[in-house]
Scaffold this motif. Structure first.
Motif, PDB file in Angstrom:
ATOM      1  N   ASP A  29       0.827  -1.204   0.000  1.00 20.83           N
ATOM      2  CA  ASP A  29       0.000   0.000   0.000  1.00 20.83           C
ATOM      3  C   ASP A  29       0.866   1.261   0.000  1.00 20.83           C
ATOM      4  O   ASP A  29       0.549   2.232  -0.704  1.00 20.83           O
ATOM      5  CB  ASP A  29      -0.956   0.012   1.194  1.00 20.83           C
ATOM      6  CG  ASP A  29      -2.062  -1.015   1.062  1.00 20.83           C
ATOM      7  OD1 ASP A  29      -2.316  -1.473  -0.066  1.00 20.83           O
ATOM      8  OD2 ASP A  29      -2.680  -1.349   2.092  1.00 20.83           O
ATOM      9  N   ALA A  30       1.945   1.250   0.759  1.00 22.04           N
ATOM     10  CA  ALA A  30       2.848   2.405   0.776  1.00 22.04           C
ATOM     11  C   ALA A  30       3.486   2.588  -0.595  1.00 22.04           C
ATOM     12  O   ALA A  30       3.627   3.714  -1.083  1.00 22.04           O
ATOM     13  CB  ALA A  30       3.924   2.220   1.845  1.00 22.04           C
ATOM     14  N   ARG A  31       3.839   1.493  -1.234  1.00 24.55           N
ATOM     15  CA  ARG A  31       4.427   1.550  -2.574  1.00 24.55           C
ATOM     16  C   ARG A  31       3.430   2.157  -3.569  1.00 24.55           C
ATOM     17  O   ARG A  31       3.785   3.008  -4.379  1.00 24.55           O
ATOM     18  CB  ARG A  31       4.846   0.139  -2.996  1.00 24.55           C
ATOM     19  CG  ARG A  31       5.715   0.084  -4.222  1.00 24.55           C
ATOM     20  CD  ARG A  31       6.179  -1.350  -4.473  1.00 24.55           C
ATOM     21  NE  ARG A  31       7.090  -1.839  -3.465  1.00 24.55           N
ATOM     22  CZ  ARG A  31       8.423  -1.778  -3.562  1.00 24.55           C
ATOM     23  NH1 ARG A  31       8.975  -1.247  -4.623  1.00 24.55           N
ATOM     24  NH2 ARG A  31       9.183  -2.260  -2.609  1.00 24.55           N
ATOM     25  N   CYS A  32       2.174   1.736  -3.486  1.00 23.08           N
ATOM     26  CA  CYS A  32       1.142   2.261  -4.388  1.00 23.08           C
ATOM     27  C   CYS A  32       0.868   3.733  -4.109  1.00 23.08           C
ATOM     28  O   CYS A  32       0.722   4.529  -5.042  1.00 23.08           O
ATOM     29  CB  CYS A  32      -0.138   1.438  -4.277  1.00 23.08           C
ATOM     30  SG  CYS A  32       0.004  -0.215  -4.998  1.00 23.08           S
ATOM     31  N   GLN A  33       0.802   4.105  -2.835  1.00 20.15           N
ATOM     32  CA  GLN A  33       0.567   5.507  -2.477  1.00 20.15           C
ATOM     33  C   GLN A  33       1.726   6.385  -2.952  1.00 20.15           C
ATOM     34  O   GLN A  33       1.504   7.469  -3.495  1.00 20.15           O
ATOM     35  CB  GLN A  33       0.387   5.656  -0.961  1.00 20.15           C
ATOM     36  CG  GLN A  33      -0.900   5.093  -0.436  1.00 20.15           C
ATOM     37  CD  GLN A  33      -2.098   5.887  -0.905  1.00 20.15           C
ATOM     38  OE1 GLN A  33      -2.046   7.092  -1.111  1.00 20.15           O
ATOM     39  NE2 GLN A  33      -3.205   5.205  -1.085  1.00 20.15           N
TER      40      GLN A  33
END
Length: 159
Positions: A29-33
């Motif tokens: 999720d951090a990578r996508c954000q």
């Protein structure tokens, strides 16, 4: 990172997400954000590299984000590939059908695009965007009366 993003403090959010990923590379999720923020900041190639560096197998969210970044970069064949992979994982999600249809439309594959937009409508009959894109496809292949009807349906849904 999320709070900073909500507050419109994108540069600080980017720094926060980078720090989180430096600590734990598995935070999808951090990578996508972070990818989303990088695209918004005009760094789409960096966002693509970030996403491609994720551990496999790729999650649904990551596949959708890969498709989105490739679309931003106008790499429609690559985007279509990633949206197709997202549909392999979750065929009942209407959004990747629309996104894949958009890529196919940009590639001039109007019939295949129509199939994707219609698949989206099977899942979500009131999706104005799918009706609009069906109209555009039909217009592109010279089926003007059907195109008008699709556009009218899209307009009716947006009211």
């Amino acid at each position: 990172g999320l709070l900073l993003t909500e507050l419109g403090r994108d540069e600080e959010a980017i720094t926060s997400f980078r720090a989180a990923l430096a600590h734990d590379q598995t935070l999808v999720d951090a990578r996508c954000q972070l990818s989303h923020l990088l695209v918004r900041a005009g760094h789409a190639p960096e966002a693509l590299d970030l996403l491609l560096g994720a551990a496999r197998p790729y999650s649904l969210g990551l596949l959708r984000e890969l498709g989105s970044v490739c679309r931003t970069l106008e790499r429609y064949e690559d985007a279509a590939h990633w949206y197709g992979k997202a549909l392999d994982l979750e065929p009942s999600d209407a959004a990747p059908h629309v996104n894949l249809g958009h890529c196919l439309f940009k590639l001039g594959q109007y019939e295949a695009a129509l199939d994707q937009f219609r698949a989206a409508l099977e899942l979500c009959a009131d999706m104005a965007e799918a009706h609009l894109n069906i109209g555009l496809c039909l217009q592109s292949i010279g089926r003007f009366d059907e195109a008008i009807a699709a556009h009218e349906r899209a307009l009716a849904l947006r009211r």
